[in-house]
Design a protein around this motif. Structure first.
Motif, short mmCIF file in Angstrom:
data_model
loop_
_atom_site.label_atom_id
_atom_site.label_comp_id
_atom_site.label_asym_id
_atom_site.label_seq_id
_atom_site.Cartn_x
_atom_site.Cartn_y
_atom_site.Cartn_z
N ASP A 1 73.70 -24.14 75.52
CA ASP A 1 74.22 -23.35 76.63
C ASP A 1 74.02 -21.86 76.35
N ILE A 2 73.66 -21.12 77.39
CA ILE A 2 73.50 -19.67 77.26
C ILE A 2 74.82 -19.00 77.58
N VAL A 3 75.30 -18.21 76.64
CA VAL A 3 76.53 -17.45 76.84
C VAL A 3 76.18 -15.97 76.72
N THR A 4 76.44 -15.21 77.75
CA THR A 4 76.12 -13.78 77.72
C THR A 4 77.21 -13.01 76.96
N PRO A 5 76.87 -11.86 76.39
CA PRO A 5 77.87 -11.09 75.64
C PRO A 5 79.00 -10.61 76.55
N GLY B 1 77.01 -6.27 76.59
CA GLY B 1 77.58 -6.88 77.79
C GLY B 1 77.71 -5.89 78.93
N ALA B 2 78.12 -4.66 78.60
CA ALA B 2 78.24 -3.62 79.63
C ALA B 2 76.87 -3.29 80.21
N LEU B 3 75.85 -3.27 79.35
CA LEU B 3 74.49 -2.95 79.79
C LEU B 3 73.93 -4.04 80.70
N ILE B 4 74.08 -5.29 80.30
CA ILE B 4 73.57 -6.38 81.14
C ILE B 4 74.39 -6.50 82.42
N GLY B 5 75.66 -6.12 82.35
CA GLY B 5 76.49 -6.11 83.55
C GLY B 5 75.99 -5.11 84.57
N LEU C 1 80.32 2.32 81.81
CA LEU C 1 79.93 0.96 82.16
C LEU C 1 80.90 -0.08 81.63
N PHE C 2 81.84 0.34 80.79
CA PHE C 2 82.78 -0.58 80.15
C PHE C 2 84.05 -0.74 80.99
N PRO C 3 84.68 -1.91 80.93
CA PRO C 3 85.98 -2.05 81.61
C PRO C 3 87.03 -1.19 80.92
N PRO C 4 88.07 -0.78 81.66
CA PRO C 4 89.11 0.08 81.06
C PRO C 4 89.76 -0.58 79.85
N VAL C 5 90.33 0.26 79.00
CA VAL C 5 90.99 -0.23 77.80
C VAL C 5 92.34 0.46 77.66
N ASP C 6 93.32 -0.24 77.07
CA ASP C 6 94.60 0.38 76.77
C ASP C 6 94.45 1.17 75.47
N ALA C 7 94.56 2.48 75.58
CA ALA C 7 94.39 3.35 74.42
C ALA C 7 95.73 3.97 74.03
N THR D 1 85.53 1.01 71.27
CA THR D 1 84.57 0.53 70.27
C THR D 1 85.18 -0.53 69.37
N GLU D 2 86.46 -0.39 69.04
CA GLU D 2 87.11 -1.41 68.20
C GLU D 2 87.18 -2.74 68.95
N ARG D 3 87.52 -2.68 70.23
CA ARG D 3 87.54 -3.89 71.04
C ARG D 3 86.15 -4.51 71.12
N ALA D 4 85.15 -3.66 71.34
CA ALA D 4 83.78 -4.14 71.47
C ALA D 4 83.30 -4.82 70.18
N LYS D 5 83.57 -4.20 69.03
CA LYS D 5 83.10 -4.76 67.76
C LYS D 5 83.71 -6.14 67.50
N ALA D 6 84.99 -6.27 67.80
CA ALA D 6 85.65 -7.57 67.59
C ALA D 6 85.09 -8.62 68.54
N ASP D 7 84.90 -8.26 69.80
CA ASP D 7 84.40 -9.21 70.78
C ASP D 7 82.94 -9.58 70.51
N PHE D 8 82.14 -8.60 70.05
CA PHE D 8 80.74 -8.89 69.77
C PHE D 8 80.61 -9.81 68.56
N ALA D 9 81.42 -9.59 67.54
CA ALA D 9 81.37 -10.44 66.35
C ALA D 9 81.67 -11.89 66.71
#
Length: 467
Positions: free
Chosen positions: A377-381, A388-392, A419-425, A449-457
């Motif tokens: 199965d293909i799962v997009t980032p 993911g933001a770029l392909i979105g 291009l990224f969804p909002p984040v709670d900072a 970036t911290e959210r992105a790194k965890a989700d990408f991993a």
């Protein structure tokens, strides 16, 4: 195993071929140079850098491009490995020795036992027996292939010479000066009568703005661009201004049908309108502001507009030859051509800009094609990651306006936090004091970036090759 074919040996094609081969699948990489040369390339090496030698910021904590560097490295990117190995001093940016970099990419691909490099032009659509193809032919795609794609998808599938208006981060607009209103409060498709941000200028401000436009430093066309007509008949705003001081007031800066919510009794002499550019509402484009002004001149002149004094630009305007797909219309969520799903597209032709962005889209298409060949199965980032933001953005992050009868809104884009969804900072610092200004901005970027790194991993782990 039947090979996957990759057309184009630039950064995107090279990365796609690498990602496929490292998963145990044979690849045929087709590069038309030196059989057919281009106006931009000088040599015959793969992944030749035709403009700058910079991959831009390497800061993965506070910069979206740096985050993309991080994600590519996590994905085992050949482009980043060769870039790191051929780095030259450039402060916090990653710049490379262009010849050493190209030589390293070429050597790695030539020596890989599963990669075959064929020096030939693929004119038109690939042969029908090629059941999985990645087209990574860049912004100077050959006319034969362009015409074949047009014939398959329709007349508005490609743009050849594009006018790009500047795009502003919404949060940087001064809403004490700008206001929301559609002209004459007209409600358009999917709108509410308040679909534009309006920035008012009085006569003195307008005259100063026109003077600055006319005197502004403009970029030169490259040789292969000079005789290409403007897409959609768009003229640079500085050309319109030079044709008559009142031209812009009767064009993109006309004030009719607008009432300043902050000062209703005073009629603006001219108005600059900004329109929502992405589904998240984080980016707004300056309507009708295509320009050939150099970037430094643009940033300086556009900040003369009331409400944009502190504007942060996700991208600046431009007019240049650039073959790219109307991707949200013709590509699916895994970058396959809807009209012919055996074809995937990668790199600048999809509507991304920049070396690292092209390599990232190549990386994703390589992974997608490999998963498909392996029956997985293909799962997009995730959209929270840089990839993911770029392909979105490429496959549907824009606001569609085709039902309004005007030109489509989709435009090439570099990766950026808009291009990224909002984040709670965090709203307060370690000392308990409320964060303001640059500290607040940096905290928000770090949270993204911290959210992105965890989700990408989490996303990339099960997709890595087992050996």
């Amino acid at each position: 195993m039947t090979p996957i074919h990759v057309i184009g040996g630039g950064l995107a094609g090279s990365e796609a071929a690498w990602q496929i081969a490292r998963r145990g699948i044979p690849v045929v990489l087709h590069e038309m140079r030196p059989v057919r040369k281009t106006d931009a390339h000088k040599g015959e090496g793969l992944a030749e850098l035709v403009c700058s030698n910079s991959f831009r910021s390497d800061d993965s904590e506070h910069n979206a491009v740096g985050l993309l560097h991080h994600e590519l490295r996590q994905a085992g990117s050949l482009i980043m490995a060769c870039g790191d190995a051929n780095q030259v001093p450039a402060g916090s940016a990653l710049a490379v020795d262009r010849d050493g970099f190209s030589d390293a990419v070429t050597k790695a691909l030539e020596e890989h036992p599963l990669i075959t490099i064929q020096r030939e032009e693929i004119a038109g659509l690939p042969p029908a027996e090629w059941d999985s193809v990645i087209v990574a032919t860049g912004p100077l795609t050959s006319p034969a292939l362009s015409e074949a794609v047009l014939a398959r998808c329709g007349e508005d599938a490609l743009a050849f010479f594009d006018a790009i208006a500047p795009i502003v981060h919404f949060e940087s607009v001064d809403l004490s000066k700008a206001w929301f209103q559609s002209r004459y409060d007209k409600v358009g498709p999917g709108g509410n009568g308040k679909d534009y941000l309006n920035c008012p200028l009085d006569k003195e401000q307008y005259d100063a703005f026109i003077d600055a436009l006319i005197a502004g430093d403009t970029a030169d066309f490259k040789e292969w661009e000079e005789n290409t007509p403007y897409f959609d008949g768009c003229l640079p705003i500085e050309v319109m201004a030079a044709r008559g001081r009142e031209t812009l007031r009767h064009g993109p800066m006309k004030p009719m049908g607008l009432t300043n919510a902050h000062n209703p009794t005073v009629k603006a002499y001219a108005v600059v309108q900004l329109r929502q550019d992405n589904a998240l509402g984080t980016l707004y484009n300056m309507v009708g502001f295509q320009t050939k002004l150099k970037y430094g001149a643009q940033a300086e002149i556009f900040k003369m507009i009331p409400g944009l004094e502190n504007a942060q630009f996700a991208r600046l305007g431009g007019l240049h030859r650039n073959t790219f797909l109307n991707s949200p219309k013709v590509l699916d969520g895994t970058l396959r051509l809807k009209a012919e799903p055996r074809l995937r597209f990668a790199g600048q032709i999809t509507g991304c800009e920049g070396y690292v962005e092209s390599a990232s889209v190549g990386c994703m298409t390589g992974i997608f094609a490999a998963m498909e060949r392996l029956g997985r199965d293909i799962v997009t980032p995730p959209e929270t990651t840089a990839m993911g933001a770029l392909i979105g953005h490429i496959t549907g992050g824009h606001i569609s306006r085709e039902d309004e009868g005007g030109p489509r809104s989709f435009q090439p884009m570099n990766v950026n936090f808009g291009l990224f969804p909002p984040v709670d900072a965090p709203k307060t610092g370690a000392d308990g004091k409320r964060l303001k200004g640059k500290e607040k901005t940096n905290a928000k970027k770090l949270a993204m970036t911290e959210r992105a790194k965890a989700d990408f991993a989490t996303w990339i782990a099960p997709l890595q090759p087992s050996n």
